[in-house]
Design an enzyme around this catalytic site. Structure first.
Site, PDB file in Angstrom:
ATOM      1  N   GLN A 196      46.448  46.411  52.053  1.00 51.84           N
ATOM      2  CA  GLN A 196      45.889  46.093  50.744  1.00 51.84           C
ATOM      3  C   GLN A 196      46.749  46.692  49.640  1.00 51.84           C
ATOM      4  OE1 GLN A 196      43.430  46.609  53.226  1.00 51.84           O
ATOM      5  NE2 GLN A 196      43.075  44.411  53.091  1.00 51.84           N
ATOM      6  N   CYS A 218      37.717  48.195  49.448  1.00 54.53           N
ATOM      7  CA  CYS A 218      38.635  48.745  50.453  1.00 54.53           C
ATOM      8  C   CYS A 218      38.417  50.249  50.491  1.00 54.53           C
ATOM      9  CB  CYS A 218      40.081  48.402  50.124  1.00 54.53           C
ATOM     10  SG  CYS A 218      41.266  49.081  51.322  1.00 54.53           S
ATOM     11  N   ASN A 256      32.286  43.538  51.089  1.00 53.91           N
ATOM     12  CA  ASN A 256      32.984  42.417  51.718  1.00 53.91           C
ATOM     13  C   ASN A 256      32.314  42.136  53.058  1.00 53.91           C
ATOM     14  OD1 ASN A 256      33.835  44.768  52.929  1.00 53.91           O
ATOM     15  ND2 ASN A 256      36.002  44.445  52.594  1.00 53.91           N
ATOM     16  N   ASN A 264      35.623  39.957  57.863  1.00 52.37           N
ATOM     17  CA  ASN A 264      36.352  40.944  58.644  1.00 52.37           C
ATOM     18  C   ASN A 264      35.718  40.971  60.035  1.00 52.37           C
ATOM     19  OD1 ASN A 264      38.080  42.554  56.486  1.00 52.37           O
ATOM     20  ND2 ASN A 264      36.085  42.122  55.579  1.00 52.37           N
ATOM     21  N   CYS A 300      40.198  50.280  58.940  1.00 53.44           N
ATOM     22  CA  CYS A 300      39.469  49.550  57.911  1.00 53.44           C
ATOM     23  C   CYS A 300      38.209  50.349  57.599  1.00 53.44           C
ATOM     24  CB  CYS A 300      39.117  48.142  58.377  1.00 53.44           C
ATOM     25  SG  CYS A 300      38.180  47.194  57.148  1.00 53.44           S
ATOM     26  N   GLY A 301      38.181  50.943  56.405  1.00 53.59           N
ATOM     27  CA  GLY A 301      37.062  51.805  56.045  1.00 53.59           C
ATOM     28  C   GLY A 301      35.742  51.071  55.953  1.00 53.59           C
TER      29      GLY A 301
END
Length: 269
Positions: free
Chosen positions: A27, A56, A143, A176, A203-204
Site C-alpha cells: 500500500q 490499512c 474494507n 481481502n 495485513c493488519g
C-alpha cells in the site's frame, strides 16, 4: 508525505511507483493536509494496481513511526476513508492503532446477497461435493474481508484461489481473502490475499477481521495473537467500546524523495 505540496498523487502514479524495484509496496500511504486541522493528516491509500483502499492497519503503524519523532508525537490521529483513526506510538516496537468498530451486517461489508448471519455464509470454491474452501466468515474493518477456517494454512495455494475469490460476485467491492488456522483460544495463524495487492506478508485489517470472526464463532478469545508470515500482531476486540485494537511494531527501511510528474510517471533520484 505530500502535505503542503501542489498537484495530486493519482492511481497512475501509484502503479508507476510500484514498478520501481526500490519502492515496491503493498500500500502507498499518502499524507495530505488535514481537514479538520485537529488530525495530523488526511491519508489516501493506494494499492499496487492503483485502486483505493479505505483502511490499512499496518500502513497506519508505519505512518505513526515516521511521525513519532516529527510533528506527530506519541498520540496521533488521522483522517481516512474509513473514518478517523487514533494511534498511540509508545515505541517502534509497540504501536497501537484503534481500528474502530467492525461492520458485521451484510450490506455494510458489503455483500451482494442478504445474509442474516455473517459469522458464516454460503460460499465455496471448487467442486460442490469436495470444495477447496467453503463457508467463510465475513466482516468489514473499513474494507471487506472473508476468512476461511482451515486446519493448515500452508496446505492451500492462496496465490491461485485468492484472485478468484477477491473478485467473486458475492463481493461487489472485492474482498481481502484470508485463510486462518486456530492454534489455541489466544493464537491463530493467517495468510492473506490482499485486494488490489495480492499475496502479502502481513495485513493488519485481516488480522483484526480474523480475531472478530473467531470471537463470534467462539474459536478465539477477545484478545489473541494473530501470527502472519511477516510476524505477529496482538489484537483485542474491546467489549466496552466495541473497538478493535491492533498492536505491533514498525521498522524504517529507507527514506527518500520521489517526483510525481503530471503525465503519471514517477522518478527517484
Amino acid at each position: 508525505d505530500a502535505r503542503g505540496a501542489t498537484g495530486r498523487i493519482t492511481a497512475q502514479h501509484a502503479r508507476a511507483l510500484a514498478e520501481i524495484e526500490a519502492t515496491q509496496f503493498d500500500q502507498l500511504m499518502v499524507l495530505l493536509d488535514a481537514d479538520p486541522v485537529e488530525t495530523n493528516a488526511r491519508i489516501e491509500i493506494f494499492n499496487t494496481d492503483g485502486s483505493s483502499a479505505e483502511a490499512c492497519g499496518n500502513g497506519m503503524r508505519c505512518v505513526a513511526l515516521s511521525e513519532l519523532e516529527g510533528r506527530g508525537g506519541r498520540q496521533q490521529r488521522y483522517e481516512t476513508a474509513a473514518g478517523d483513526v487514533a494511534v498511540i506510538a509508545e515505541s517502534a516496537e509497540r504501536i497501537m492503532v484503534d481500528m474502530g468498530e467492525p461492520r458485521l451486517k451484510w450490506d455494510e461489508i458489503p455483500l451482494s446477497d442478504p445474509f442474516n448471519d455473517t459469522k458464516r455464509i454460503e460460499l465455496q470454491i471448487g467442486p460442490i461435493d469436495d470444495p477447496i474452501l467453503h463457508s467463510p466468515s465475513v466482516c468489514s474493518m473499513g474494507n471487506p474481508h472473508a476468512i476461511f477456517w482451515v486446519d493448515d494454512v500452508d496446505a492451500y495455494d492462496l496465490g491461485r484461489t485468492g484472485p478468484l475469490l477477491e473478485h467473486h460476485p458475492q463481493f461487489p467491492e472485492g474482498a481481502n481473502i484470508s485463510i486462518a488456522q486456530v492454534d489455541s483460544p489466544t493464537s491463530a495463524r493467517v495468510r492473506t490475499w490482499e485486494r488490489g495487492a495480492g499475496l502479502t506478508k502481513a495485513c493488519g485489517t485481516a488480522a483484526c477481521a480474523t480475531l472478530v470472526s473467531g470471537v463470534r464463532l467462539r474459536k478465539l478469545e477477545r484478545t489473541a495473537r494473530i501470527v502472519l508470515p511477516g510476524g505477529p500482531l496482538d489484537i483485542t476486540w474491546d467489549e466496552a467500546s466495541n473497538h478493535v485494537l491492533m498492536t505491533g511494531p514498525a521498522e524504517l527501511e529507507r527514506t527518500g524523495t520521489a517526483t510525481f510528474h503530471a503525465d503519471g510517471s514517477v522518478t527517484i533520484p
